[in-house]
Design a protein around this motif. Structure first.
Motif, short mmCIF file in Angstrom:
data_model
loop_
_atom_site.label_atom_id
_atom_site.label_comp_id
_atom_site.label_asym_id
_atom_site.label_seq_id
_atom_site.Cartn_x
_atom_site.Cartn_y
_atom_site.Cartn_z
N LYS A 163 33.98 39.32 -12.33
CA LYS A 163 32.55 39.51 -12.09
C LYS A 163 31.91 40.40 -13.15
O LYS A 163 30.83 40.08 -13.67
CB LYS A 163 32.35 40.11 -10.70
CG LYS A 163 30.93 40.48 -10.35
CD LYS A 163 30.86 41.03 -8.92
CE LYS A 163 29.48 41.56 -8.59
NZ LYS A 163 29.41 42.04 -7.18
N TYR B 35 27.00 36.81 -11.27
CA TYR B 35 28.23 36.22 -10.72
C TYR B 35 28.06 35.92 -9.24
O TYR B 35 28.37 34.81 -8.77
CB TYR B 35 29.40 37.19 -10.94
CG TYR B 35 30.70 36.71 -10.33
CD1 TYR B 35 31.56 35.89 -11.05
CD2 TYR B 35 31.06 37.08 -9.03
CE1 TYR B 35 32.75 35.45 -10.50
CE2 TYR B 35 32.25 36.63 -8.47
CZ TYR B 35 33.09 35.82 -9.20
OH TYR B 35 34.26 35.36 -8.65
N ASP B 36 27.56 36.87 -8.49
CA ASP B 36 27.35 36.64 -7.06
C ASP B 36 26.34 35.54 -6.81
O ASP B 36 26.47 34.74 -5.87
CB ASP B 36 26.89 37.94 -6.38
CG ASP B 36 28.00 38.97 -6.26
OD1 ASP B 36 29.18 38.60 -6.44
OD2 ASP B 36 27.69 40.15 -6.01
#
Length: 426
Positions: free
Chosen positions: A312, A349-350
């Protein structure tokens, strides 16, 4: 994993076409006169021009804005429309214009549209006070306008499980009469107020009631309730149907209740249609088979590998470095800004991981009602996905592909043709 360098990040992410749901096709063909050398600005100038058809703007001021906006400069886009919004508001408030209530109403509608445009590119900085102040201005202007309609629109807050649905009810008549009703929501960035000038006016003209709504992730709910998108959109639509069948029972024909999803709303409406059995039909403009695949298909394999690695920190650092580079297109910059804001995460990333939950393929066979799907030859971002939804639904679905100048994402600036085609299907 070793962090990739800034130069590598640029090479990876500048190769991506866009994160925006409003990208043009890869061919770079364009069926109309360009309003800006900036592709993103071009499309976002088409939006208010399209809304002018049904009273949401005037053409000349929008063309004047196009002339004065600096390519690639988000602040310039904001400032030009903010100046226009304030000037139009002053016209609406001018006592000298009170002799013509219809003109005042239309001026308030235009004011709201210009304030929404002034807000559009500001979501990269969540602490920017303009995100809320401009929205308050557009809500106030829009409420002035709908209160002056022959059958005034009514704002609602419909209780759901852990939030409230923001909605506006537009009755086709001021008398009790059971009529077909169109329920509609916008998508990745659009407001329910925009839907008035694209779908509500033509629905009312054809004798339909209309109800627009916003759930988590949509502009007003994101601001007032601090909620990002949720994939299980039946949690939003079921309370809306409850309201219509209980509170508007004398005005709503329960056997003619259609749901319309606009842009990313093509996923949201499809999801609700799979799990809300009281709907009679669903219209998707357009079909969204797999949001995650739509986002990553334009990323180079090395970027996808970094995303798949689960690192991440490395992915976020690389993406932010690329997006902040001066060479990066407005489409990419805005697309990420809006995605992080509307999904309520500071991590790219999330954000990408969240989009995996938004796939019609996961429940397509649960949709048992008739489906109308719109697509366009210049769709660009979700290109081909409407056809995938149609193929999975088979004879239960109708796919209409718009061509030529009508072939932009959601038929922007072609609202008359789109509304007629949708009405004919019904």
């Amino acid at each position: 994993m070793k962090l990739i360098s800034t130069s590598s990040a640029l090479e990876l992410f500048l190769a991506a076409i866009t994160f925006s749901a409003f990208a043009r096709s890869e061919s770079n063909d364009q069926p109309i006169l360009s309003l800006s050398q900036d592709e993103s600005f071009h499309f976002e100038l088409l939006v208010p021009l399209g809304e002018a058809i049904y009273g949401g703007a005037d053409v000349a001021p929008v063309l004047g804005a196009a002339e004065n906006i600096t390519v690639g400069n988000f602040s310039s886009f904001h400032e030009v429309f903010y100046t226009l919004a304030k000037a139009t508001k002053a016209q609406a408030e001018d006592p000298a214009n009170a002799y013509d209530p219809l003109n005042v109403r239309e001026t308030w509608f235009a004011t709201a549209t210009y304030f929404r445009r002034a807000d559009f590119y500001l979501h990269g900085d969540w602490d920017n006070p303009l995100i809320n102040s401009l929205w308050d201005e557009q809500l106030n202007a829009f409420d002035h306008a709908i209160s002056a309609l022959p059958n005034p629109g009514k704002r609602l807050q419909i209780p759901a499980d852990t939030f409230a649905v923001e909605a506006i009810w537009y009755p086709a008549t001021n008398e009790s009469s059971k009529r077909p009703t169109l329920i509609m929501c916008n998508g990745y960035d659009g407001a329910q107020e925009d839907l008035f000038h694209t779908l509500v006016v033509p629905a009312l003209a054809r004798g339909w009631n209309a109800l627009t709504f916003e759930g988590p992730g949509h502009p007003t709910v994101r601001r007032r309730q601090n909620l990002g998108f949720i994939p299980d959109w039946e949690r939003v639509v079921t309370p809306v149907v409850d309201y219509l069948l209980a509170q508007q029972a004398d005005n709503v024909d329960a056997d003619r209740l259609a749901l319309f999803g606009y842009s990313f709303g093509g996923y949201l409406a499809a999801r609700a249609a799979a799990f809300e059995p009281r709907l009679s039909a669903v219209l998707l403009d357009g079909g969204i088979w797999d949001t995650y695949q739509a986002y990553i298909q334009y990323l180079p394999a090395t970027a996808i590998a970094l995303l798949d690695s689960g690192d991440k920190l490395a992915f976020d650092k690389a993406l932010f470095a690329a997006v902040q580079a001066p060479e990066t297109s407005s489409q990419v910059r805005w697309g990420l800004d809006q995605g992080l804001w509307s999904f309520k995460t500071h991590s790219p990333y999330d954000f990408f991981q969240m989009t995996k939950a938004y796939a019609v393929k996961d429940f397509v066979h649960d949709i048992a009602i008739p489906v109308w799907i719109a697509d366009g030859v210049y769709e660009g971002f979700f290109q081909g996905q409407s056809a995938q939804v149609k193929d999975a639904l088979g004879p239960n679905a109708t796919l209409h592909v718009f061509t030529g100048p009508a072939g932009y994402h959601c038929q922007s600036s072609n609202e008359i043709r789109a509304s007629i085609d949708a009405a004919y299907w019904n």
